[in-house]
Design an enzyme around this catalytic site. Structure first.
Site, PDB file in Angstrom:
ATOM      1  N   LYS A   1       0.855  -1.196   0.000  1.00 43.63           N
ATOM      2  CA  LYS A   1       0.000   0.000   0.000  1.00 43.63           C
ATOM      3  C   LYS A   1       0.885   1.239   0.000  1.00 43.63           C
ATOM      4  O   LYS A   1       1.877   1.294   0.746  1.00 43.63           O
ATOM      5  CB  LYS A   1      -0.902  -0.033   1.234  1.00 43.63           C
ATOM      6  CG  LYS A   1      -1.901   1.111   1.305  1.00 43.63           C
ATOM      7  CD  LYS A   1      -2.773   0.987   2.554  1.00 43.63           C
ATOM      8  CE  LYS A   1      -3.824   2.064   2.639  1.00 43.63           C
ATOM      9  NZ  LYS A   1      -4.664   1.954   3.861  1.00 43.63           N
TER      10      LYS A   1
ATOM     11  N   SER B   1      -9.628   1.819   3.041  1.00 43.82           N
ATOM     12  CA  SER B   1      -8.788   2.568   2.143  1.00 43.82           C
ATOM     13  C   SER B   1      -7.738   1.719   1.412  1.00 43.82           C
ATOM     14  O   SER B   1      -7.151   2.188   0.442  1.00 43.82           O
ATOM     15  CB  SER B   1      -8.072   3.675   2.920  1.00 43.82           C
ATOM     16  OG  SER B   1      -7.174   3.124   3.867  1.00 43.82           O
TER      17      SER B   1
ATOM     18  N   SER C   1      -9.763  -0.326   7.317  1.00 43.66           N
ATOM     19  CA  SER C   1      -9.193  -0.184   5.970  1.00 43.66           C
ATOM     20  C   SER C   1      -8.459  -1.398   5.428  1.00 43.66           C
ATOM     21  O   SER C   1      -8.094  -1.415   4.258  1.00 43.66           O
ATOM     22  CB  SER C   1      -8.247   1.020   5.926  1.00 43.66           C
ATOM     23  OG  SER C   1      -8.978   2.213   5.901  1.00 43.66           O
TER      24      SER C   1
END
Lengths: 475, 98
Positions: free
Chosen positions: A79, A154, A178
């Site tokens: 990420k 997210s 997330s």
């Protein structure tokens, strides 16, 4: 030839150890696959072919020399909020476009030491603020189960990459769900470790008292393996916990005899999609069949979780993001006449809408005259929520709940209704408030969409939830 | 939460506190959205929080000590590598004092 889309870490290690494939071959095959297919999903923001292939060649040389490593030669997608030395780290924001990390995050350094390859950076909501990955400044990621739908957020890029088979495994971060919610939407496994389990050093901060990095994988066993590597106390993060790291993979026996699983009634409210309810119910029944005792419990403060979460998270975000002022790194606005003007213009040009909204809310709840009523009260409410979970865990080893009230959101569905979006986080934010661990495991479907179940465990008892998740996976 | 009724959030005023410019359009849009969100989070005022300790830290130690000793850190070059504007190895900023 191997089926790269369905290859997990465990399977890849077998092929690497037997000499059937090399890390260079595996890494190149993944890069080719991403180039051919990621235009359908937009999971990756950047690929770093040269970097990854050089790392892979190094891993192959080590293996040839008889060296071992828990992840030797395994490519992992990261990420875009976790710093990898020498790679771009944008946090999904224009304000960090072109930023190159000067050092490794501790979680990354541990993966690197275990032999992992860093082949690319995955898309995310800007600064991890969002539940759909639509708040990325760069691209909209699509759910591999159905590309009309968001991947969740997210960590939507990592979830989509793993779900689509364009990553063997990935790292995400979880501040209010997330990791777990996008894993649920994209049909992969996602683990949010207990607060303090994994060092936050080098994880660009959104809400420092909730943020945790964790694995997003194809199997529970892979999540256990990655956590074993990532976890542990770190002198660079004073909030990391000096608690021993068990060999999580040894706990995956498939037998739940002697375990008690709590079912909190507040997580089974009106308005939940019937297919989500059915999926969770089926998982609970399966656990009972595998020997677990099922117990009804109550967490009455659940109703206050969203309010408490959004006050604390935005308060911390407003202070953490004050550093993006155009002075030391990141984008700088042109034409500023003095430093204050520089900060104002830089933030105006560099941040997207959701980030600005949360900075305003966070600044407000911390401002003179409102601090006690909002931030001060929320910190006390968090104490009560932690105590409520601790007490509930005196009577059970884990809990099973839904992750999201709905199986997914269409792209664009929640635009311009931030409150509705926030309320969708009701089943995930509590684990962050209480500092406990949570696992998302795929267990059902509604048409094309994947539905997961959430397994919550006491702080630093990841082995409990991994054991249950693994048992469910064996159905 | 105290009994006094808040007049609500003044987005333009708070944006200045946050040192962040907003357009007229953003101010108007955020004003109605944040009025709604602030209205929602006021819910925590229903809780009885008398005598409850605030949780300023999560489940970790209160203090972590180490020796105050010199160690290697990020090199000057690396620390400056992402600087938007640099002058003689320093961060260049607009004039602060006349």
């Amino acid at each position: 030839m191997f089926d790269i889309k369905n290859l997990d870490i465990t399977g890849a290690l077998v092929l690497l150890d037997s000499g059937e494939i090399t890390s260079v071959g595996l890494t190149q095959a993944l890069i080719d696959l991403i180039k051919a297919e990621d235009s359908k999903y937009n999971a990756y923001l950047t690929l770093d072919e040269e970097y990854a292939l050089a790392q892979a060649a190094g891993a192959d040389a080590k293996r040839a020399a008889g060296e071992t490593g828990k992840l030797l030669g395994i490519p992992v997608a990261i990420k875009d909020v976790l710093n990898v030395e020498g790679q771009v780290c944008t946090c999904g924001s224009k304000i960090l476009e072109g930023y190159v990390s000067p050092y490794d995050a501790t979680a990354i350094a541990k993966l690197r030491a275990a032999g992992a390859i860093f082949l690319g950076r995955t898309n995310m909501d800007e600064f991890a603020m969002g539940s759909t990955t639509e708040n990325s400044a760069f691209q909209v990621t699509k759910n591999p189960c159905n590309t009309d739908y968001v991947p969740g957020g997210s960590s939507g890029g990592s979830a989509a990459a793993v779900g689509a088979g364009l990553a063997i495994a990935a790292l995400g971060t979880d501040t209010g769900g997330s990791i777990r919610q996008p894993a649920c939407f994209c049909g992969c496994v996602g683990l949010k470790p207990s607060y303090g389990r994994v060092s936050r050093f080098g994880l660009t901060a959104y809400c420092s008292s909730f943020d945790q990095a964790g694995p997003m994988t194809k199997t529970v066993k892979d999540a256990a393996l990655l956590l074993e590597v990532m976890a542990g106390v770190d002198e660079y993060d004073a909030s990391s916990a000096p608690v021993d790291v068990p060999e999580y993979t040894k706990h995956l026996t498939g037998d739940l005899t002697g375990m008690t699983i709590g079912i909190p009634k507040e997580y089974f409210i009106d308005g939940i999609d019937p297919e989500v309810s059915r999926t969770v119910k089926a998982a609970i029944d399966k656990c009972a069949e595998l020997g677990a005792e099922i117990k009804d419990i109550s967490l009455p403060l659940t109703d206050y979780a969203i309010a408490t979460y959004y006050i604390i998270a935005t308060a911390e975000a407003s202070t953490n993001l004050a550093r993006f002022d155009g002075v030391r790194y990141g984008a700088r606005a042109e034409g500023a006449t003095d430093p204050i003007d520089l900060y104002k213009k830089t933030k105006a040009a560099g941040f997207g809408e959701e980030v600005k909204r949360r900075i305003i809310l966070g600044t407000y709840v911390l401002s003179s005259g409102y601090y006690d009523a909002y931030y001060g009260s929320a910190q006390k409410a968090r104490t009560l929520i932690m105590q409520e979970f601790d007490k509930a865990f005196e009577d059970c080893d884990a809990m099973i709940t839904p992750i999201s009230p709905v199986p997914g959101y269409k792209i664009g569905e929640n635009e311009n209704d931030p409150l509705k979006m926030y309320l969708g986080d009701i089943f995930t934010v509590t684990a962050n408030l209480a500092g406990i661990c949570g696992l998302s495991v795929p267990y059902g479907k509604k048409d094309d969409l994947s539905i997961g179940v959430q397994i919550l465990g006491p702080a630093f008892k990841e082995e409990n939830i991994l054991k249950i998740g693994d048992a469910l996976e064996r159905k | 939460m105290s009994e006094e009724k808040h007049n609500g959030i003044d987005v333009a005023y708070v944006a200045n506190l946050a040192r962040m410019s907003l357009t007229e359009y953003e101010i108007e849009k955020f004003q109605s959205q944040l009025d709604q969100i602030v209205g929602y989070v006021e819910k925590i005022g229903e809780l009885d929080l008398d005598g409850v300790e605030p949780s300023s830290r999560m489940r970790s130690l209160n203090n972590v000590y180490r020796k105050d000793e010199l160690r290697d850190s990020l090199s000057h070059d690396k620390a400056m590598a992402n600087a938007p504007e640099e002058l003689n190895g320093l961060f260049k900023v607009p004039k602060i004092v006349e």
